[in-house]
Design a protein around this motif. Structure first.
Motif, PDB file in Angstrom:
ATOM      1  N   GLU A   5       0.829  -1.204   0.000  1.00 25.94           N
ATOM      2  CA  GLU A   5       0.000   0.000   0.000  1.00 25.94           C
ATOM      3  C   GLU A   5       0.868   1.261   0.000  1.00 25.94           C
ATOM      4  O   GLU A   5       0.393   2.344  -0.353  1.00 25.94           O
ATOM      5  CB  GLU A   5      -0.918   0.008   1.220  1.00 25.94           C
ATOM      6  N   ASN A   6       2.136   1.101   0.390  1.00 26.63           N
ATOM      7  CA  ASN A   6       3.049   2.253   0.482  1.00 26.63           C
ATOM      8  C   ASN A   6       4.218   2.157  -0.488  1.00 26.63           C
ATOM      9  O   ASN A   6       5.250   2.784  -0.259  1.00 26.63           O
ATOM     10  CB  ASN A   6       3.575   2.376   1.917  1.00 26.63           C
ATOM     11  N   ILE A   7       4.052   1.378  -1.548  1.00 24.08           N
ATOM     12  CA  ILE A   7       5.135   1.218  -2.513  1.00 24.08           C
ATOM     13  C   ILE A   7       4.649   1.587  -3.907  1.00 24.08           C
ATOM     14  O   ILE A   7       3.588   1.154  -4.350  1.00 24.08           O
ATOM     15  CB  ILE A   7       5.672  -0.228  -2.514  1.00 24.08           C
ATOM     16  N   VAL A   8       5.442   2.410  -4.573  1.00 23.40           N
ATOM     17  CA  VAL A   8       5.270   2.741  -5.984  1.00 23.40           C
ATOM     18  C   VAL A   8       6.508   2.207  -6.695  1.00 23.40           C
ATOM     19  O   VAL A   8       7.621   2.322  -6.180  1.00 23.40           O
ATOM     20  CB  VAL A   8       5.160   4.265  -6.186  1.00 23.40           C
ATOM     21  N   ILE A   9       6.345   1.612  -7.851  1.00 27.18           N
ATOM     22  CA  ILE A   9       7.483   1.143  -8.639  1.00 27.18           C
ATOM     23  C   ILE A   9       7.752   2.143  -9.766  1.00 27.18           C
ATOM     24  O   ILE A   9       6.812   2.645 -10.404  1.00 27.18           O
ATOM     25  CB  ILE A   9       7.221  -0.250  -9.237  1.00 27.18           C
ATOM     26  N   ALA A  10       9.023   2.428 -10.003  1.00 25.55           N
ATOM     27  CA  ALA A  10       9.413   3.253 -11.142  1.00 25.55           C
ATOM     28  C   ALA A  10      10.339   2.431 -12.030  1.00 25.55           C
ATOM     29  O   ALA A  10      11.436   2.047 -11.600  1.00 25.55           O
ATOM     30  CB  ALA A  10      10.110   4.525 -10.677  1.00 25.55           C
ATOM     31  N   TYR A  11       9.888   2.135 -13.235  1.00 22.65           N
ATOM     32  CA  TYR A  11      10.723   1.406 -14.192  1.00 22.65           C
ATOM     33  C   TYR A  11      11.546   2.413 -14.981  1.00 22.65           C
ATOM     34  O   TYR A  11      11.000   3.263 -15.689  1.00 22.65           O
ATOM     35  CB  TYR A  11       9.875   0.570 -15.143  1.00 22.65           C
ATOM     36  N   GLU A  12      12.858   2.320 -14.840  1.00 18.78           N
ATOM     37  CA  GLU A  12      13.773   3.223 -15.534  1.00 18.78           C
ATOM     38  C   GLU A  12      14.836   2.408 -16.266  1.00 18.78           C
ATOM     39  O   GLU A  12      15.800   1.947 -15.649  1.00 18.78           O
ATOM     40  CB  GLU A  12      14.469   4.151 -14.539  1.00 18.78           C
ATOM     41  N   PRO A  13      14.681   2.200 -17.571  1.00 19.35           N
ATOM     42  CA  PRO A  13      15.756   1.544 -18.311  1.00 19.35           C
ATOM     43  C   PRO A  13      17.009   2.412 -18.242  1.00 19.35           C
ATOM     44  O   PRO A  13      16.988   3.576 -18.651  1.00 19.35           O
ATOM     45  CB  PRO A  13      15.201   1.452 -19.739  1.00 19.35           C
ATOM     46  N   VAL A  14      18.083   1.866 -17.704  1.00 21.29           N
ATOM     47  CA  VAL A  14      19.285   2.665 -17.432  1.00 21.29           C
ATOM     48  C   VAL A  14      19.818   3.287 -18.716  1.00 21.29           C
ATOM     49  O   VAL A  14      20.319   4.415 -18.709  1.00 21.29           O
ATOM     50  CB  VAL A  14      20.363   1.801 -16.744  1.00 21.29           C
ATOM     51  N   TRP A  15      19.668   2.597 -19.816  1.00 20.74           N
ATOM     52  CA  TRP A  15      20.166   3.098 -21.092  1.00 20.74           C
ATOM     53  C   TRP A  15      19.393   4.305 -21.604  1.00 20.74           C
ATOM     54  O   TRP A  15      19.809   4.967 -22.566  1.00 20.74           O
ATOM     55  CB  TRP A  15      20.139   1.980 -22.146  1.00 20.74           C
ATOM     56  N   ALA A  16      18.290   4.641 -20.963  1.00 20.26           N
ATOM     57  CA  ALA A  16      17.471   5.771 -21.406  1.00 20.26           C
ATOM     58  C   ALA A  16      17.468   6.923 -20.417  1.00 20.26           C
ATOM     59  O   ALA A  16      16.726   7.882 -20.594  1.00 20.26           O
ATOM     60  CB  ALA A  16      16.036   5.312 -21.651  1.00 20.26           C
ATOM     61  N   ILE A  17      18.297   6.857 -19.365  1.00 18.43           N
ATOM     62  CA  ILE A  17      18.312   7.918 -18.355  1.00 18.43           C
ATOM     63  C   ILE A  17      19.369   8.935 -18.722  1.00 18.43           C
ATOM     64  O   ILE A  17      20.570   8.643 -18.739  1.00 18.43           O
ATOM     65  CB  ILE A  17      18.596   7.352 -16.953  1.00 18.43           C
ATOM     66  N   GLY A  18      18.919  10.142 -19.031  1.00 20.72           N
ATOM     67  CA  GLY A  18      19.845  11.226 -19.327  1.00 20.72           C
ATOM     68  C   GLY A  18      20.592  11.066 -20.635  1.00 20.72           C
ATOM     69  O   GLY A  18      21.544  11.800 -20.903  1.00 20.72           O
ATOM     70  N   THR A  19      20.170  10.131 -21.476  1.00 19.59           N
ATOM     71  CA  THR A  19      20.885   9.874 -22.726  1.00 19.59           C
ATOM     72  C   THR A  19      20.174  10.476 -23.927  1.00 19.59           C
ATOM     73  O   THR A  19      20.749  10.549 -25.010  1.00 19.59           O
ATOM     74  CB  THR A  19      21.008   8.362 -22.968  1.00 19.59           C
ATOM     75  N   GLY A  20      18.926  10.893 -23.732  1.00 21.18           N
ATOM     76  CA  GLY A  20      18.119  11.321 -24.860  1.00 21.18           C
ATOM     77  C   GLY A  20      17.402  10.166 -25.518  1.00 21.18           C
ATOM     78  O   GLY A  20      16.464  10.356 -26.289  1.00 21.18           O
ATOM     79  N   GLU A  21      17.836   8.936 -25.208  1.00 19.22           N
ATOM     80  CA  GLU A  21      17.143   7.745 -25.699  1.00 19.22           C
ATOM     81  C   GLU A  21      15.927   7.479 -24.808  1.00 19.22           C
ATOM     82  O   GLU A  21      15.968   7.717 -23.607  1.00 19.22           O
ATOM     83  CB  GLU A  21      18.063   6.527 -25.666  1.00 19.22           C
ATOM     84  N   THR A  22      14.879   7.007 -25.403  1.00 15.14           N
ATOM     85  CA  THR A  22      13.676   6.694 -24.656  1.00 15.14           C
ATOM     86  C   THR A  22      13.155   5.343 -25.110  1.00 15.14           C
ATOM     87  O   THR A  22      13.157   5.054 -26.302  1.00 15.14           O
ATOM     88  CB  THR A  22      12.580   7.752 -24.914  1.00 15.14           C
ATOM     89  N   ALA A  23      12.733   4.536 -24.169  1.00 15.22           N
ATOM     90  CA  ALA A  23      12.034   3.309 -24.558  1.00 15.22           C
ATOM     91  C   ALA A  23      10.777   3.702 -25.322  1.00 15.22           C
ATOM     92  O   ALA A  23      10.149   4.728 -25.032  1.00 15.22           O
ATOM     93  CB  ALA A  23      11.677   2.499 -23.321  1.00 15.22           C
TER      94      ALA A  23
END
Length: 250
Positions: free
Chosen positions: A160-178
């Motif tokens: 009830e107190n958890i949110v998941i954030a899926y972040e493909p590492v290859w798309a963080i700060g790279t300009g690439e997006t899934a």
């Protein structure tokens, strides 16, 4: 319960005055009719400023990290009690930068999750694969074990107190997006793993956010997918107009 969330992770940006200026602009320009939870995650030095500035608004404040110990000789670290004492009741855990640069393991993150929940904090827990994992078709295995080893020891009620954030590492700060389809595939997979471990009701109640170069231009398409419940935003969260445009895309 599952709902839409847009959270801005400011990382190591914004001094005290910049924090105040951003929040003033955000409060002024925010749409009043959006049914979306909004969260900002400033640096530790600006958490109290943000918490006080936003205490009469619907905008939440999250810490970017916390230590798993209750206190002690851990120079430079911040405890859960310190955070809650200034009105910060949300914490990001497991961000790829913490895993990469500060060598946080799943066992450390499991301990941090335990401590945060003990203090009645909400957790935004980050998972995601590196480029080599995706190229080797191991991306689902990587994310599964990140969930299993850090969170699946928890009782069902904890979710009830958890949110998941899926972040493909290859798309963080790279300009690439899934692509929106890639995001949906992984969000659906994550929800299925929660269902297998617990039950369908638990899985359907968990908000799962996408993070990784979300911009005003691509947010609406990504957020339109059935298992994407919003976003954990990095660079675009540093600019009020961009952040608001992303909020409006939900």
């Amino acid at each position: 319960m599952r709902h839409s969330i847009v959270a801005g992770n400011w990382k190591m940006h914004k001094n005290a005055q910049e924090t105040t200026d951003f929040l003033n602009e955000l409060i002024e320009k925010l749409p009043s009719d959006k049914e979306v939870e909004i969260i900002v995650a400033p640096s530790f030095t600006n958490l109290l400023i943000a918490a006080k500035h936003l205490e009469h608004t619907n905008i939440g404040v999250a810490a970017q990290n916390m230590h798993q110990a209750e206190g002690g000789a851990f120079t430079g670290e911040i405890s859960a009690d310190m955070l809650t004492s200034i009105g910060t009741h949300i914490v990001l855990l497991g961000h790829s930068e913490r895993r990469q640069y500060f060598k946080e393991t799943d066992s450390i993150l499991a301990a941090k999750a335990d401590t945060a929940l003990k203090h009645n904090m909400r957790i935004i827990f980050c998972v995601g694969e590196e480029l080599k994992d995706r190229q080797n078709k191991q991306y689902q295995n990587v994310v599964y074990y990140q969930l299993k080893d850090a969170l699946f020891h928890l009782p069902k009620a904890a979710w009830e107190n958890i949110v998941i954030a899926y972040e493909p590492v290859w798309a963080i700060g790279t300009g690439e997006t899934a692509t929106a389809e890639q995001a949906q595939e992984m969000h659906k997979f994550i929800r299925e793993q929660i269902e297998y471990q617990y039950d369908r009701d638990t899985a359907e109640s968990v908000s799962i956010l996408y993070g990784g170069s979300v911009k005003p231009e691509n947010a609406r398409e990504i957020f339109s997918k059935p298992d994407v419940d919003g976003g954990l935003i990095g660079g675009a969260a540093l600019h009020p107009d961009d952040f608001i445009a992303i909020i409006n895309a939900v």
